[in-house]
Scaffold this motif. Structure first.
Motif, PDB file in Angstrom:
ATOM      1  N   VAL A   1      -4.921   1.701  -0.810  1.00 37.48           N
ATOM      2  CA  VAL A   1      -4.165   2.441  -1.815  1.00 37.48           C
ATOM      3  C   VAL A   1      -4.820   3.790  -2.086  1.00 37.48           C
ATOM      4  O   VAL A   1      -4.148   4.831  -2.155  1.00 37.48           O
ATOM      5  N   VAL A   2      -6.154   3.802  -2.226  1.00 34.47           N
ATOM      6  CA  VAL A   2      -6.872   5.063  -2.469  1.00 34.47           C
ATOM      7  C   VAL A   2      -6.671   6.030  -1.297  1.00 34.47           C
ATOM      8  O   VAL A   2      -6.423   7.227  -1.486  1.00 34.47           O
ATOM      9  N   ALA A   3      -6.767   5.517  -0.071  1.00 29.40           N
ATOM     10  CA  ALA A   3      -6.614   6.367   1.112  1.00 29.40           C
ATOM     11  C   ALA A   3      -5.220   6.983   1.179  1.00 29.40           C
ATOM     12  O   ALA A   3      -5.065   8.179   1.473  1.00 29.40           O
ATOM     13  N   ILE A   4      -4.186   6.187   0.888  1.00 31.54           N
ATOM     14  CA  ILE A   4      -2.822   6.717   0.990  1.00 31.54           C
ATOM     15  C   ILE A   4      -2.525   7.675  -0.145  1.00 31.54           C
ATOM     16  O   ILE A   4      -1.746   8.629   0.011  1.00 31.54           O
ATOM     17  N   VAL A   5      -3.162   7.492  -1.327  1.00 36.60           N
ATOM     18  CA  VAL A   5      -3.020   8.456  -2.423  1.00 36.60           C
ATOM     19  C   VAL A   5      -3.559   9.816  -1.994  1.00 36.60           C
ATOM     20  O   VAL A   5      -2.903  10.861  -2.179  1.00 36.60           O
ATOM     21  N   ALA A   6      -4.750   9.820  -1.404  1.00 40.53           N
ATOM     22  CA  ALA A   6      -5.357  11.083  -0.962  1.00 40.53           C
ATOM     23  C   ALA A   6      -4.529  11.731   0.141  1.00 40.53           C
ATOM     24  O   ALA A   6      -4.271  12.945   0.123  1.00 40.53           O
ATOM     25  N   PHE A   7      -4.087  10.922   1.106  1.00 42.72           N
ATOM     26  CA  PHE A   7      -3.289  11.464   2.214  1.00 42.72           C
ATOM     27  C   PHE A   7      -1.994  12.072   1.692  1.00 42.72           C
ATOM     28  O   PHE A   7      -1.609  13.188   2.085  1.00 42.72           O
TER      29      PHE A   7
ATOM     30  N   PHE B   1      -5.784   2.414 -11.098  1.00 48.42           N
ATOM     31  CA  PHE B   1      -5.167   1.334 -10.337  1.00 48.42           C
ATOM     32  C   PHE B   1      -6.185   0.653  -9.423  1.00 48.42           C
ATOM     33  O   PHE B   1      -6.203  -0.572  -9.291  1.00 48.42           O
ATOM     34  N   PHE B   2      -7.068   1.440  -8.798  1.00 50.65           N
ATOM     35  CA  PHE B   2      -8.098   0.874  -7.922  1.00 50.65           C
ATOM     36  C   PHE B   2      -9.042  -0.033  -8.721  1.00 50.65           C
ATOM     37  O   PHE B   2      -9.396  -1.129  -8.261  1.00 50.65           O
ATOM     38  N   ILE B   3      -9.431   0.409  -9.907  1.00 52.18           N
ATOM     39  CA  ILE B   3     -10.314  -0.409 -10.751  1.00 52.18           C
ATOM     40  C   ILE B   3      -9.623  -1.715 -11.139  1.00 52.18           C
ATOM     41  O   ILE B   3     -10.251  -2.787 -11.170  1.00 52.18           O
ATOM     42  N   ALA B   4      -8.320  -1.631 -11.417  1.00 54.10           N
ATOM     43  CA  ALA B   4      -7.577  -2.848 -11.768  1.00 54.10           C
ATOM     44  C   ALA B   4      -7.587  -3.852 -10.613  1.00 54.10           C
ATOM     45  O   ALA B   4      -7.749  -5.060 -10.828  1.00 54.10           O
ATOM     46  N   ILE B   5      -7.426  -3.367  -9.389  1.00 57.38           N
ATOM     47  CA  ILE B   5      -7.471  -4.260  -8.224  1.00 57.38           C
ATOM     48  C   ILE B   5      -8.850  -4.881  -8.085  1.00 57.38           C
ATOM     49  O   ILE B   5      -8.989  -6.081  -7.793  1.00 57.38           O
ATOM     50  N   MET B   6      -9.899  -4.095  -8.312  1.00 60.44           N
ATOM     51  CA  MET B   6     -11.257  -4.614  -8.191  1.00 60.44           C
ATOM     52  C   MET B   6     -11.570  -5.658  -9.271  1.00 60.44           C
ATOM     53  O   MET B   6     -12.285  -6.628  -9.017  1.00 60.44           O
ATOM     54  N   LEU B   7     -11.000  -5.452 -10.464  1.00 61.73           N
ATOM     55  CA  LEU B   7     -11.301  -6.361 -11.574  1.00 61.73           C
ATOM     56  C   LEU B   7     -10.457  -7.634 -11.534  1.00 61.73           C
ATOM     57  O   LEU B   7     -10.896  -8.682 -12.025  1.00 61.73           O
ATOM     58  N   PHE B   8      -9.264  -7.558 -10.969  1.00 65.03           N
ATOM     59  CA  PHE B   8      -8.362  -8.713 -10.976  1.00 65.03           C
ATOM     60  C   PHE B   8      -7.872  -9.037  -9.560  1.00 65.03           C
ATOM     61  O   PHE B   8      -6.668  -8.993  -9.293  1.00 65.03           O
ATOM     62  N   PRO B   9      -8.791  -9.332  -8.643  1.00 64.76           N
ATOM     63  CA  PRO B   9      -8.377  -9.580  -7.252  1.00 64.76           C
ATOM     64  C   PRO B   9      -7.489 -10.808  -7.099  1.00 64.76           C
ATOM     65  O   PRO B   9      -6.609 -10.823  -6.232  1.00 64.76           O
TER      66      PRO B   9
ATOM     67  N   VAL C   1      -6.862   2.425   7.035  1.00 64.21           N
ATOM     68  CA  VAL C   1      -7.566   3.354   6.154  1.00 64.21           C
ATOM     69  C   VAL C   1      -8.254   4.447   6.972  1.00 64.21           C
ATOM     70  O   VAL C   1      -8.155   5.645   6.652  1.00 64.21           O
ATOM     71  N   ALA C   2      -8.945   4.062   8.044  1.00 58.75           N
ATOM     72  CA  ALA C   2      -9.648   5.036   8.880  1.00 58.75           C
ATOM     73  C   ALA C   2      -8.678   6.034   9.494  1.00 58.75           C
ATOM     74  O   ALA C   2      -8.943   7.246   9.525  1.00 58.75           O
ATOM     75  N   ALA C   3      -7.545   5.538  10.000  1.00 60.39           N
ATOM     76  CA  ALA C   3      -6.550   6.431  10.596  1.00 60.39           C
ATOM     77  C   ALA C   3      -5.980   7.391   9.556  1.00 60.39           C
ATOM     78  O   ALA C   3      -5.755   8.576   9.840  1.00 60.39           O
ATOM     79  N   THR C   4      -5.773   6.900   8.343  1.00 64.95           N
ATOM     80  CA  THR C   4      -5.219   7.732   7.279  1.00 64.95           C
ATOM     81  C   THR C   4      -6.190   8.839   6.871  1.00 64.95           C
ATOM     82  O   THR C   4      -5.795  10.002   6.696  1.00 64.95           O
ATOM     83  N   LEU C   5      -7.462   8.503   6.734  1.00 62.44           N
ATOM     84  CA  LEU C   5      -8.460   9.517   6.379  1.00 62.44           C
ATOM     85  C   LEU C   5      -8.637  10.544   7.491  1.00 62.44           C
ATOM     86  O   LEU C   5      -8.791  11.747   7.229  1.00 62.44           O
TER      87      LEU C   5
ATOM     88  N   ILE D   1       0.830  -1.213   0.000  1.00 60.05           N
ATOM     89  CA  ILE D   1       0.000   0.000   0.000  1.00 60.05           C
ATOM     90  C   ILE D   1       0.859   1.256   0.000  1.00 60.05           C
ATOM     91  O   ILE D   1       0.612   2.205  -0.757  1.00 60.05           O
ATOM     92  N   THR D   2       1.870   1.289   0.840  1.00 60.67           N
ATOM     93  CA  THR D   2       2.657   2.517   1.007  1.00 60.67           C
ATOM     94  C   THR D   2       3.707   2.700  -0.082  1.00 60.67           C
ATOM     95  O   THR D   2       4.043   3.836  -0.439  1.00 60.67           O
ATOM     96  N   MET D   3       4.227   1.600  -0.634  1.00 58.33           N
ATOM     97  CA  MET D   3       5.322   1.728  -1.594  1.00 58.33           C
ATOM     98  C   MET D   3       4.864   1.768  -3.045  1.00 58.33           C
ATOM     99  O   MET D   3       5.555   2.312  -3.904  1.00 58.33           O
ATOM    100  N   ILE D   4       3.696   1.194  -3.345  1.00 56.71           N
ATOM    101  CA  ILE D   4       3.238   1.199  -4.732  1.00 56.71           C
ATOM    102  C   ILE D   4       2.728   2.571  -5.141  1.00 56.71           C
ATOM    103  O   ILE D   4       2.726   2.922  -6.334  1.00 56.71           O
TER     104      ILE D   4
END
Length: 498
Positions: A141-147, A109-117, A196-200, A63-66
Motif C-alpha cells: 500500500v505504501v509503495a503504490i501510494v508513492a508511485f 493507514f500503514f500503522i493501522a495495518i501493522m497494529l491490527f494484522p 513492491v520492488a517493481a513499483t519502487l 493494494i491497488t483499489m484501497i
C-alpha cells in the motif's frame, strides 16, 4: 506578470508532449503492458494453486483499489489543478501541502495495518494470515501510494512519455521478478514484495523528470493562500473519492461475497475466487483498452463541447460506442472459440469453472467498457454525479443478487449477479445521458444488446455482429465518407498552366 511567466516557461524543463505523440506512445505502451500482464497472469495461474491465485487476486486488488479511497481523492486532484497553480507560480506550495496530506493519510493507514494484522488478514483473505503476508500488503500500500503520487504529478505536467515509461517499467519488472520468484518455488509473501520492488523501481523515471524540471518552474512573488486552495480542491476531491469508492467496491464486491458467502470452507472459497480470476484474464483486457480509449477521447469531446459543437460530440460518441461494441463482441467470440484449447493446454486444464463462466464475464466486461466510454458524455456535460448514481444502483443490485444467488447456484450465481448489475449500470447511464441531451436510438439499443449474443455461442454472436454492421446506418455512413475520401484522393489533379 505574463512576460515573467513566459520567461519562466521557457526555462522550465517541463516541456509538454504534443497530444499526437503522447497518444501514440501511450497506445504502444498500453498494448505491450497488457501483453505482459496477460503473460504474467497465465504463469501465475500455472505456478500457483487455485486457492493461492485467489489470495493473490484479493491482495493485489486490495493494494491497488484501497489507495485512492484511503487518500480521499487528494492525489487524484493533481491533474486538474497542477497547471492552474503552475502558471501562477504557486505549484511548489500546492504540491507540498498535498504531499503532506498524502503522507499523513498513507502513514495512518500503514500503522493501522501493522497494529491490527488479524483484522486486515480477515478483511483481505477471509481468515487471519501469517504476520509476514499481512505486513507485505501494508508495504505494498505504501509503495503504490508513492508511485501514484509521482505518476499523477508527471501526468499533470503532461509528461506523457515519462508516465508511459513508468507504467512500462513497473509491468516489465514485476513480470520478471514475479515469474522468477514463483519459478524458484517462492510463496505469496515474496510475490507481494516483488510487486513492491517493481513499483519502487518504476518511480525512478518520474522522480528523475521531476527533479530535473522543478528548478525551472515559475515562482510568484505574491503570497500563497492555502485556505482558498483547499476550498476549491476539496469538493473536486470529494466527488472523485465518491467515484473511486463506489467503483472499487463494485469491482471487489463479487469476490468478497464469494469469500464470505459461498458454501464451503476457506480453501474452497479461495479456490472459487481463483477460478473466477482465471475466467476474467482475457475479458478484463477489454476494460483496460476501453479505459485508454476513454482517456484519449475526453480532450477531443471537451474541445468540441466548449466550441459549441454539441451535436458533433454526440455523433462522435455514438460512432465510437458502436465500434467498441462490435469490435469487442467479435474479439470475444474469437476468444471463446480458442478458449477450450487455452484452458486445456496453457492453464493445464485446472480451471474448468473459469472456462464455463467465460461467456458471461465477456458480456459484462464489454458492458463495463461501454459504460467507461459512454460516461465521458456526462463528465463533459459537467453532470458527473449521475455516473456515481448509476454505479450505486448497480452496486445495490449486485449485493442483493449475490445474497440470493450465491447460496443457491454457487460461483455461477456470483457471475450472474455481476452480469445483471452491470446491465443496470449501463441502462442507468443511458437514461442519465438522455436526460442531458444524448438521443437514445436504435443504434444505442443494438450496441447494448450485441454483447449478450455471446451467451448463445461465439458463432451466433459473430453472425449477429456481421448483421448489425451490414444493416447499421452508422456503418453505411462511415463507408460513404470513406468512399468520398478515396474518390477525392484518387481523382486526377489538374496541373496549373496546362
Amino acid at each position: 506578470m505574463t512576460d515573467s511567466n513566459s520567461s519562466s516557461e521557457q526555462k522550465s524543463s517541463f516541456v509538454a508532449d504534443s497530444l499526437a505523440v503522447g497518444m501514440v506512445v501511450m497506445l504502444a505502451m498500453t498494448i505491450v503492458q497488457r501483453g505482459l500482464g496477460f503473460f504474467r497472469g497465465i504463469w501465475f495461474c500455472r505456478l500457483l494453486d487455485d486457492a493461492v491465485v485467489g489470495q493473490w487476486s484479493m491482495a493485489y486488488d486490495f493494494i491497488t483499489m484501497i489507495t485512492p479511497v484511503m487518500l480521499l481523492g487528494i492525489p487524484g486532484s493533481l491533474p486538474r489543478y497542477v497547471e492552474h497553480y503552475r502558471v501562477r507560480g504557486h505549484l511548489s506550495p500546492l504540491v507540498r501541502r498535498m504531499l503532506t496530506a498524502t503522507v499523513i493519510l498513507g502513514s495512518g493507514f500503514f500503522i493501522a495495518i501493522m497494529l491490527f494484522p488479524d483484522f486486515f488478514g480477515w478483511l483481505v483473505f477471509l481468515q487471519p494470515q501469517g504476520m509476514s503476508l499481512v505486513y507485505s500488503v501494508g508495504v505494498g500500500v505504501v509503495a503504490i501510494v508513492a508511485f501514484n503520487f509521482v505518476y499523477q504529478m508527471v501526468s499533470a505536467l503532461r509528461q506523457v512519455r515519462v508516465a508511459s515509461i513508468m507504467q512500462f517499467v513497473q509491468s516489465v519488472a514485476f513480470t520478471i521478478l514475479g515469474v522468477a520468484w514463483l519459478s524458484l518455488a517462492g510463496g505469496l509473501t515474496g510475490l507481494v514484495y516483488a510487486f513492491v520492488a517493481a513499483t519502487l523501481l518504476a518511480m525512478v523515471p518520474g522522480m528523475t523528470s521531476l527533479v530535473r524540471g522543478w528548478a525551472g518552474l515559475p515562482v510568484s512573488e505574491e503570497p500563497f493562500e492555502p485556505s482558498p486552495m483547499w476550498r476549491r480542491l476539496m469538493p473536486y476531491a470529494a466527488a472523485l473519492w465518491a467515484m473511486n469508492l463506489l467503483s472499487n467496491v463494485f469491482a471487489l464486491s463479487d469476490r468478497y461475497m464469494i469469500l464470505h458467502m459461498l458454501p464451503g470452507d476457506d480453501l474452497q472459497t479461495q479456490a472459487a475466487v481463483g477460478q473466477y480470476h482465471s475466467g476474467r484474464i482475457i475479458p478484463v483486457l477489454l476494460i483496460s483498452l476501453a479505459t485508454m480509449v476513454s482517456g484519449v477521447l475526453m480532450p477531443y469531446l471537451t474541445a468540441d463541447w466548449e466550441a459549441g459543437n454539441k451535436d458533433k460530440v454526440r455523433e462522435s460518441l455514438r460512432r465510437i460506442l458502436f465500434a467498441t461494441s462490435t469490435l469487442f463482441t467479435a474479439g470475444a467470440a474469437c476468444s471463446l472459440v480458442l478458449a477450450p484449447w487455452f484452458f486445456r493446454v496453457v492453464l493445464e486444464n485446472r480451471y474448468a469453472e473459469g472456462l464455463q463462466m467465460m461467456p458471461m464475464t465477456f458480456v459484462f466486461c464489454i458492458w463495463v467498457s461501454l459504460a467507461t466510454i459512454g460516461q465521458d458524455y456526462l463528465w463533459v456535460a459537467e453532470k458527473g454525479k449521475w455516473v456515481a448514481v448509476s454505479i450505486a444502483a448497480g452496486l445495490a443490485v449486485n449485493v442483493a443478487l449475490n445474497f440470493v444467488l450465491l447460496p443457491m447456484w454457487g460461483l455461477e450465481g456470483a457471475v450472474v449477479a455481476t452480469l445483471v448489475a452491470n446491465a443496470v449500470v449501463l441502462g442507468a447511464l443511458w437514461i442519465a445521458m438522455s436526460k442531458f441531451g444524448y438521443r437514445l436510438d436504435l443504434t444505442t439499443f443494438i450496441l447494448s444488446l450485441l454483447p449478450a449474443t455471446l451467451l448463445a455461442g461465439p458463432y451466433i454472436a459473430m453472425a449477429c455482429v456481421m448483421t448489425a454492421c451490414a444493416g447499421s446506418v452508422q456503418v453505411r455512413a462511415w463507408c460513404d465518407e470513406g468512399m468520398a475520401y478515396l474518390t477525392l484522393r484518387l481523382r486526377p489533379q489538374s496541373t496549373p498552366g496546362c
